[in-house]
Design an enzyme around this catalytic site. Sequence first.
Site, PDB file in Angstrom:
ATOM      1  N   GLY A  85       4.809  -3.060  -6.133  1.00  0.00           N
ATOM      2  CA  GLY A  85       5.254  -2.377  -7.252  1.00  0.00           C
ATOM      3  C   GLY A  85       6.148  -2.806  -8.350  1.00  0.00           C
ATOM      4  O   GLY A  85       6.286  -2.471  -9.391  1.00  0.00           O
ATOM      5  N   GLU A 105      -0.087  -6.050  -0.906  1.00  0.00           N
ATOM      6  CA  GLU A 105      -0.489  -4.828  -0.499  1.00  0.00           C
ATOM      7  C   GLU A 105      -1.670  -5.045   0.498  1.00  0.00           C
ATOM      8  O   GLU A 105      -1.798  -4.364   1.475  1.00  0.00           O
ATOM      9  CB  GLU A 105      -1.151  -3.866  -1.604  1.00  0.00           C
ATOM     10  CG  GLU A 105      -0.132  -3.501  -2.628  1.00  0.00           C
ATOM     11  CD  GLU A 105       0.484  -4.436  -3.916  1.00  0.00           C
ATOM     12  OE1 GLU A 105       0.140  -5.488  -3.825  1.00  0.00           O
ATOM     13  OE2 GLU A 105       1.007  -3.940  -4.607  1.00  0.00           O
ATOM     14  N   GLU A 152       3.821  -4.858 -10.320  1.00  0.00           N
ATOM     15  CA  GLU A 152       3.074  -4.027 -11.192  1.00  0.00           C
ATOM     16  C   GLU A 152       3.841  -3.428 -12.480  1.00  0.00           C
ATOM     17  O   GLU A 152       3.293  -3.329 -13.355  1.00  0.00           O
ATOM     18  CB  GLU A 152       2.489  -2.712 -10.340  1.00  0.00           C
ATOM     19  CG  GLU A 152       1.260  -3.224  -9.246  1.00  0.00           C
ATOM     20  CD  GLU A 152       0.983  -2.122  -8.484  1.00  0.00           C
ATOM     21  OE1 GLU A 152       1.994  -1.830  -7.625  1.00  0.00           O
ATOM     22  OE2 GLU A 152      -0.176  -1.837  -8.416  1.00  0.00           O
ATOM     23  N   ALA A 175       6.785  -0.486  -3.841  1.00  0.00           N
ATOM     24  CA  ALA A 175       6.825   1.115  -3.280  1.00  0.00           C
ATOM     25  C   ALA A 175       7.503   1.079  -2.116  1.00  0.00           C
ATOM     26  O   ALA A 175       7.514   0.199  -1.300  1.00  0.00           O
ATOM     27  CB  ALA A 175       5.557   1.656  -3.351  1.00  0.00           C
TER      28      ALA A 175
END
Length: 263
Positions: A114, A137, A117, A65
């Site tokens: 991300g 994260e 993910e 992200a």
Amino acid sequence: MTQPVLCEIADGIAVLTFNRPDKLNAINYATADRLLELLDQLEVDGDVGAIILTGAGDRAFSAGADIVEFAGSVREGPRVACRDFVRRGQAMTARMEAFPKPIIAAVNGLAFGGGCEVTEAVHLAVASDRATFAKPEIRLGMPPTFGGTQRLTRLAGRKRALELLLTGEAFPADQALALGLVNEVVPHEKLLPAALDLAARILQHSPLAVAAIITAAVRGLNMSIGEGLQMESEQFAMMVPTHDLREGLDAWQDRRAPRFVGR
Ligand code: COA
């Protein structure tokens, strides 16, 4: 304006490319929105039967992200941060996971946060031998938010996933293979051909059967076995009146190759 996600279609396969190489293909809000828009188009495009997702440039699939952008939403408080950042990212990964056509990640480099993910959410993944993965994260003082606490634990098992989630340490493609996060690791220059070959091997089958299998397998994983078996039976029942099932059974008995038409 440069598109944050590129789309090229050939031979029934759409190749989507995260296209922010100078930011290691960090997923900003425009990237997630564009990806969702493209998936809406590709779902109803009868000429497309499979999707490959990769990253532009020679370093990254995606470094996750866009930290600069979502830090702004975090400053606005929990309501805005969940609306603009978390729900958008979760919608993106959930849409990929439930997409009725196979999505294959071709992980060409860093798949952090991300990016990891997305790899967890898609149906299949091929990794370059240069790919590295991480759940970093925790180093930002937060848990993952695009499904990263949920899908890796289901894929790799609770203890293996928690070690990666709690340390934030990077891991190589071979470890991703051992964890079940990717299906195959190939030499870097063979990455796209390997992903295209995997897609082509699926495309020879009925698209209705492909969608039924994805739906039953992905949704069933989050149900009890009884509910999953019920859904498996419903997916089969939906195939019974189709040309493709009749054709598959006839072709086998006639000892010939089937001709599937997607209805
Ligand atoms: N969000 C926004 N920008 C990012 C980014 C991210 N997740 N990851 C990398 N970038 C940007 C950098 O800010 C830099 O931009 P700049 O040149 O304009 O300053 C550019 O991409 C290159 O990254 P850089 O950090 O200089 O590369 P590096 O080789 O030194 O480090 C990483 C690579 C992946 C270790 C490092 O970029 C990183 O830690 N990224 C964040 C990973 C992360 O925590 N992801 C989860 C987010 S929830």
